[in-house]
Design an enzyme around this catalytic site. Structure first.
Site, short mmCIF file in Angstrom:
data_model
loop_
_atom_site.label_atom_id
_atom_site.label_comp_id
_atom_site.label_asym_id
_atom_site.label_seq_id
_atom_site.Cartn_x
_atom_site.Cartn_y
_atom_site.Cartn_z
N TYR A 57 -3.91 1.77 8.52
CA TYR A 57 -2.97 0.82 7.93
C TYR A 57 -2.72 -0.40 8.80
CZ TYR A 57 0.47 3.36 10.85
OH TYR A 57 1.16 3.96 11.88
N GLU A 103 0.84 -1.20 0.00
CA GLU A 103 0.00 0.00 0.00
C GLU A 103 0.87 1.24 0.00
OE1 GLU A 103 -1.07 -0.82 4.64
OE2 GLU A 103 -2.33 0.60 3.58
N CYS A 162 39.33 17.98 17.05
CA CYS A 162 39.96 19.08 17.79
C CYS A 162 40.71 18.48 18.96
CB CYS A 162 38.88 20.04 18.27
SG CYS A 162 39.42 21.15 19.59
N CYS A 190 37.72 23.35 24.82
CA CYS A 190 36.97 23.76 23.63
C CYS A 190 35.51 23.97 24.01
CB CYS A 190 37.09 22.69 22.54
SG CYS A 190 36.11 23.04 21.07
N ASP A 233 2.14 10.39 3.28
CA ASP A 233 3.05 11.34 3.90
C ASP A 233 2.27 12.20 4.88
OD1 ASP A 233 5.46 13.81 2.69
OD2 ASP A 233 5.40 12.58 4.47
N CYS A 262 37.90 26.77 19.35
CA CYS A 262 38.87 27.11 20.41
C CYS A 262 40.27 27.39 19.90
CB CYS A 262 38.92 26.00 21.45
SG CYS A 262 39.71 24.48 20.86
N CYS A 266 41.11 24.33 15.40
CA CYS A 266 39.69 24.19 15.71
C CYS A 266 38.99 25.53 15.50
CB CYS A 266 39.51 23.72 17.15
SG CYS A 266 37.79 23.76 17.73
N LYS A 268 2.65 4.63 1.02
CA LYS A 268 3.06 5.21 2.30
C LYS A 268 2.62 6.68 2.32
CE LYS A 268 7.01 5.81 5.39
NZ LYS A 268 6.74 7.24 5.66
N LYS A 315 11.16 3.71 -0.24
CA LYS A 315 10.95 5.13 -0.47
C LYS A 315 11.16 5.48 -1.95
CE LYS A 315 10.25 7.45 2.69
NZ LYS A 315 11.04 8.04 3.77
#
Length: 675
Positions: free
Chosen positions: A228, A116, A429, A435, A120, A414, A411, A118, A317
């Site tokens: 369903y 069946e 990092c 940090c 949305d 930091c 980083c 799907k 999908k």
């Protein structure tokens, strides 16, 4: 006969007529009368009920207009969990799903699947007692949802009373609430005329409509419902097939999909998928794929569940919608363990119903694989209609000013050096707890329910505390005072006192929770418990080398290396010292000995528990000496089966293994001091 009796009789006749016509219109798509005649019947019923308010009943068709506003949604615990489905995105993945099903069932010929679209929309559960709708709830996290009964009652395609002559004693109908295209467009048109905000897509409109605290607003929205599946069922026999269950629901007066088909084997499933994909644009509602379920309920039970999804169902999908846009640049985010993740900043583009301006790039290997440069024209896809991804670069359209993307040397938060181990895809990092980004994530993890469980210390508050320099590490949490907290945004004296009480409660913990809360790489709850059990004390663990750590069950050289490295950092040792000085303590770790109630016993948990999670149950069983395993074998001693238990339970019964339900588990834990 009194006038009141005459009115009562006419009211009941009108209600039966209107229910009948609702069934013909919404369920059978076969109306018997024109809309004008239906409106006349409804108006007459409304007139009689206004004249005789004492005769108004909750299941009357007139009551869909909605009650007064709610203060908040109550929570509902699902008697049977509302599990999610695994997704597949290609023909090969669907074939692999079918192959796994047949291998588990030993069926070479092929399996029948219920197919069946799907929808949305938003998954909901509706409970009928003696045929009357008594409760509706959102799916939520699958275990607990929100009570949206007042809002669902306003949806015309939801029967308030099942028209069946003899309805089941209790029936839980599960399905999707959605908004058809025409209703969505008309609603947005009217909103635009009034100068109000419009919705982005029908799914968001449906979700927003269901979560209105004022049901009268929901009543004005063009929502529809389609079932369903089934949940709880008392007073009737469960149909033998999924398709049979949906046909039975339709007979009871509940709308199901008119596109439902039964396919024999994966080839017929793929043909159905192709047909529906071609018809997708012509449908009056949004679908984002096809759901395939093993049709036989008996085979579903044999196949069982894995994690939070059934093995007997999958959502195939449709290809995600793609759009072209410009990559403006790449920013680098820092996670709790210091992982540096590149994030694409895009010229905003409308994809799959939402405006996308950011997309994940995972790591620098992905950037190199795509050949990305800042300024490139790229194809963006919402994978699974959820996570935006950059999937391709249009190199032929590369601009002269396009710039190479390089991993930062330092980083971005930091300034500490960025390091990348040999053979590792992830760069990190090196700043550790100095940090700010790592500070925030580390504090969030430390305060989480499964660690120190500091209720009220959420993400927004942590952001404030770190950004204002009030808290730099987890030890600073225990130096907070009421005045500091009360002065923060969205905080007051009452909230501050509640948080301080939660912080005080967190000081009484267990060694394994403390270790888990420190956030060492690869040290999850199970590993933390194993470490606590093996070493018994924090001091012994701190003194252990990699070789000693590898004597702990399930601790290999990688995890051992991470633990040794963490404790080798002077700042981490100092932090632990501050936490202990703040008063964090735990009872002595009792290693389960030969006299432990479950010493030498292997226990397997399956299905969903209601009083606790399976992880929590496993932890308590382990404290009583049990070895908690993931699969059933001849060496298994006990299987604990909750709702949704499948193949593990069947195998346990076939092997004659002792099976407990949740009540027996709770009784055992209580009798042995582990509740």
């Amino acid at each position: 006969m009194s006038p009141g009796a005459d009115a009562a009789g006419e009211i009941e006749r009108l209600r039966e007529q209107i229910r009948h016509h609702n069934h013909r219109y919404y369920v059978l798509d076969d109306p018997l009368i024109p809309d004008s005649e239906y409106d006349r019947l409804l108006r007459r019923l409304q007139e009689l009920e206004r004249a005789h308010p004492e005769l108004v009943s909750a299941d009357s068709p007139t009551q869909r207009v909605g009650a007064g506003p709610l203060a908040a949604f109550a929570t509902v615990r699902h008697e049977i969990p509302m599990l999610s489905l695994d997704n597949v995105f290609s023909e090969d993945e669907l074939r692999a799903f079918d192959r796994r099903v047949r291998e588990r069932l030993g069926d070479e010929a092929g399996v029948d699947y219920c197919c069946e679209p799907k929808l949305d929309g938003v998954a909901v559960s509706m409970l009928y007692e003696q045929g009357v709708l008594v409760r509706a709830a959102t799916r939520g996290d699958g275990t607990t949802g929100e009570d949206i009964t007042a809002n669902v009652r306003t949806i015309a395609s939801v029967p308030l009373r099942l028209p069946a002559a003899v309805p089941p004693q209790r029936l839980e109908v599960r399905g999707e609430v959605y908004m058809p295209h025409r209703g969505f467009e008309e609603m947005n048109r009217r909103a635009a005329q009034r100068g109000e905000k419009t919705f982005v897509n029908p799914r968001n409109a449906a979700a927003g409509s269901l979560r209105q605290l004022d049901p009268r607003i929901t009543a004005a929205r063009p929502l529809e419902f389609c079932a369903y599946g089934l949940g709880v069922l008392d007073g009737a026999s469960m149909p033998a097939t999924q398709s049979g269950a949906l046909a039975w629901l339709r007979e009871l007066g509940v709308r199901t999909s008119g596109e439902l088909r039964v396919a024999r084997g994966v080839e017929e499933c793929l043909a159905y998928y192709a047909r529906m994909q071609e018809r997708r644009a012509a449908l009056r509602y949004d679908i984002d794929g096809i759901v395939f379920k093993v049709d036989s309920v008996a085979l579903q039970q044999r196949l069982g569940f894995v994690s939070r999804a059934p093995r007997w169902a999958v959502a195939h999908k449709f290809p995600a919608q793609e759009e072209m846009t410009t990559l403006l640049g790449v920013e680098f985010q820092v996670g709790r363990t210091g992982a540096i993740t590149p994030v694409a900043r895009l010229a905003p583009v409308f994809v799959g119903g939402v405006t996308v301006s950011n997309a994940t790039l995972h790591n620098m290997d992905e950037v190199r694989r795509l050949g990305l440069m800042a300024g490139d024209t790229v194809i963006v896809r919402r994978a699974g209609d959820v996570i935006p991804q950059v999937v391709r670069v249009l190199e032929e359209q590369r601009a002269p000013h396009a710039r190479a993307i390089a991993l930062p040397v330092n980083c971005p938060v930091c300034g500490s050096p960025v390091e990348q181990g040999e053979g590792e895809a992830v760069a990190r990092c090196s700043g550790g707890l100095v940090c700010a980004a790592q500070q925030k994530e580390t504090i969030r993890h430390f305060a989480s329910r499964r660690a120190l469980d500091i209720e009220g210390l959420g993400e927004k508050l942590i952001e404030q505390l770190v950004d204002q320099g009030v808290v730099r590490n987890v030890a600073d949490i225990y130096a907070l005072d009421e005045a500091t907290l009360a002065g923060l945004e969205r905080m007051g004296e009452k909230s501050a006192r509640k948080l301080l009480a939660a912080i005080a409660r967190s000081k009484r913990t267990t060694l394994d929770r403390f270790l888990y809360g420190l956030g060492m790489r690869e040290v999850g709850e199970a590993t933390a418990l194993a470490l606590a059990r093996h070493f018994g004390t924090l001091e012994a663990l701190l003194a252990a080398d990699a070789g000693e750590l590898q004597q702990v069950p399930d601790v290999g050289p990688v995890v051992a290396g991470h633990v040794v490295a963490f404790f080798a950092v002077p700042e981490n040792r100092a932090l632990i010292g501050r936490l202990l000085e703040a008063g964090i303590a735990w009872p002595a770790v009792e290693k389960p000995g030969a006299s432990a109630p479950l010493a030498g016993k292997t226990v397997v948990l399956t299905g969903t528990l209601e009083a606790m999670t399976r992880e929590e149950a496993g932890e308590r069983l382990a404290r009583l000496g049990a070895k908690v395993a993931g699969s059933v074998s001849a060496r298994t001693h006990i299987v604990i089966a909750g709702p949704g238990a499948g193949s593990k339970l069947a195998r346990a019964e076939a092997l004659g293994i002792e099976v407990w339900d949740e009540a027996q588990l709770l009784d055992f834990l209580s009798r042995n001091g582990a509740d």
